[in-house]
Design an enzyme around this catalytic site. Structure first.
Site, short mmCIF file in Angstrom:
data_model
loop_
_atom_site.label_atom_id
_atom_site.label_comp_id
_atom_site.label_asym_id
_atom_site.label_seq_id
_atom_site.Cartn_x
_atom_site.Cartn_y
_atom_site.Cartn_z
N HIS A 19 0.85 -1.20 0.00
CA HIS A 19 0.00 0.00 0.00
C HIS A 19 0.88 1.26 0.00
O HIS A 19 0.63 2.20 -0.75
CB HIS A 19 -0.87 0.06 1.26
CG HIS A 19 -1.93 -1.00 1.37
ND1 HIS A 19 -2.13 -1.76 2.49
CD2 HIS A 19 -2.89 -1.40 0.48
CE1 HIS A 19 -3.15 -2.58 2.31
NE2 HIS A 19 -3.62 -2.40 1.09
N LYS A 43 -16.03 -7.12 4.85
CA LYS A 43 -15.02 -8.18 4.90
C LYS A 43 -14.98 -8.94 6.22
O LYS A 43 -14.02 -9.64 6.50
CB LYS A 43 -13.64 -7.58 4.63
CG LYS A 43 -13.37 -7.34 3.16
CD LYS A 43 -11.92 -7.05 2.94
CE LYS A 43 -11.58 -7.00 1.46
NZ LYS A 43 -10.22 -6.52 1.22
N ARG A 93 -1.91 -6.12 -8.47
CA ARG A 93 -0.70 -6.90 -8.20
C ARG A 93 -0.50 -7.99 -9.25
O ARG A 93 0.57 -8.20 -9.77
CB ARG A 93 -0.78 -7.56 -6.82
CG ARG A 93 -0.73 -6.56 -5.69
CD ARG A 93 -1.20 -7.16 -4.40
NE ARG A 93 -2.61 -7.57 -4.52
CZ ARG A 93 -3.36 -7.93 -3.50
NH1 ARG A 93 -2.85 -7.97 -2.29
NH2 ARG A 93 -4.61 -8.27 -3.68
N SER A 131 -3.08 -7.66 2.93
CA SER A 131 -3.36 -7.52 4.37
C SER A 131 -3.81 -8.86 4.94
O SER A 131 -3.45 -9.24 6.05
CB SER A 131 -4.46 -6.48 4.59
OG SER A 131 -4.04 -5.23 4.12
O1 PNS Z 1 -9.03 -2.82 0.01
P1 PNS Z 1 -10.34 -3.31 -0.52
O2 PNS Z 1 -11.11 -3.98 0.58
O3 PNS Z 1 -10.18 -4.17 -1.75
O4 PNS Z 1 -11.19 -2.01 -0.97
C1 PNS Z 1 -12.50 -2.14 -1.46
C2 PNS Z 1 -13.16 -0.75 -1.58
C3 PNS Z 1 -13.15 -0.03 -0.25
C4 PNS Z 1 -12.43 0.07 -2.60
C5 PNS Z 1 -14.62 -0.99 -2.07
O5 PNS Z 1 -15.21 -1.98 -1.28
C6 PNS Z 1 -15.49 0.26 -2.05
O6 PNS Z 1 -15.24 1.20 -2.76
N1 PNS Z 1 -16.52 0.26 -1.18
C7 PNS Z 1 -17.45 1.36 -1.04
C8 PNS Z 1 -18.84 1.01 -1.51
C9 PNS Z 1 -18.98 1.26 -3.01
O7 PNS Z 1 -18.78 2.33 -3.51
N2 PNS Z 1 -19.35 0.18 -3.73
C10 PNS Z 1 -19.54 0.26 -5.18
C11 PNS Z 1 -18.25 0.12 -5.93
S1 PNS Z 1 -18.20 -1.42 -6.73
#
Ligand code: PNS
Length: 163
Positions: A19, A43, A93, A131
């Site tokens: 990150h 999650k 990645r 993570s």
């Molecule tokens: O690190 P991660 O868990 O892969 O991040 C995921 C994240 C936070 C980017 C994603 O879950 C998100 O943007 N959540 C907010 C809700 C949202 O906007 N959902 C629609 C997008 S598909």
């Protein structure tokens, strides 16, 4: 002159060197980078609270003048709009990340056609770091000290000591 703000969203439970590598790369190509921690993650139970994650990331990004740390709830596109951001930064990645990232990018584009998703690749040495793996390996006694910032390592140790 136009100022470009990008959002780097994620769960960051916890922040890894992968990150941080992406933050360093992203901060060089945009004017302002906002690291945004999702508060209502689906999650499951996180290891670190949102506040703990915010503290760790804030400390880790202190060397970068144009990087800030915020938390958000709800849709990423709404948060991005509130911040006046033009782009979302995400790390890729390996090919395995692509499908999930592609779906999110397309959904976000559907929700807000003005918001672009920028994909960047972390340094090769971090391509296998996540993570989830960090937590799993650390909890089984593995050495992850070269894969997370020292301040995250200290917090991981403190967490296990407290359990
Ligand atoms: O690190 P991660 O868990 O892969 O991040 C995921 C994240 C936070 C980017 C994603 O879950 C998100 O943007 N959540 C907010 C809700 C949202 O906007 N959902 C629609 C997008 S598909």
């Amino acid at each position: 002159m136009q100022t470009v703000t990008a959002i780097y969203p994620g769960t960051f439970d916890p922040l890894t060197n992968g990150h941080l590598d992406l933050i360093a790369r992203g901060s060089k190509i945009v004017d302002k980078l906002v690291v945004a921690i999702l508060r209502n993650s689906e999650k499951g139970t996180p290891l670190f609270t949102v506040e703990e994650r915010r503290e760790m990331i804030t400390e880790a990004v202190a060397p970068f003048d144009n990087v800030s740390v915020l938390t958000f709830n709800g849709l990423l596109v709404d948060f991005a709009r509130q911040q006046g951001a033009k782009a979302v930064l995400r790390g890729i990645r390996a090919i395995s990340d692509y499908e999930y990232e592609f779906q999110m990018a397309m959904m976000n584009r559907k929700l807000d056609p003005e918001l672009e998703t920028l994909f960047m690749m972390p340094a090769e040495k971090y391509t296998y770091v996540s993570s989830r793996l960090i937590k799993g390996v650390f909890q089984l006694g593995g050495d992850v000290s070269s894969l997370v910032p020292p301040l995250v390592m200290d917090r991981l140790k403190a967490k296990t000591a407290a359990e």
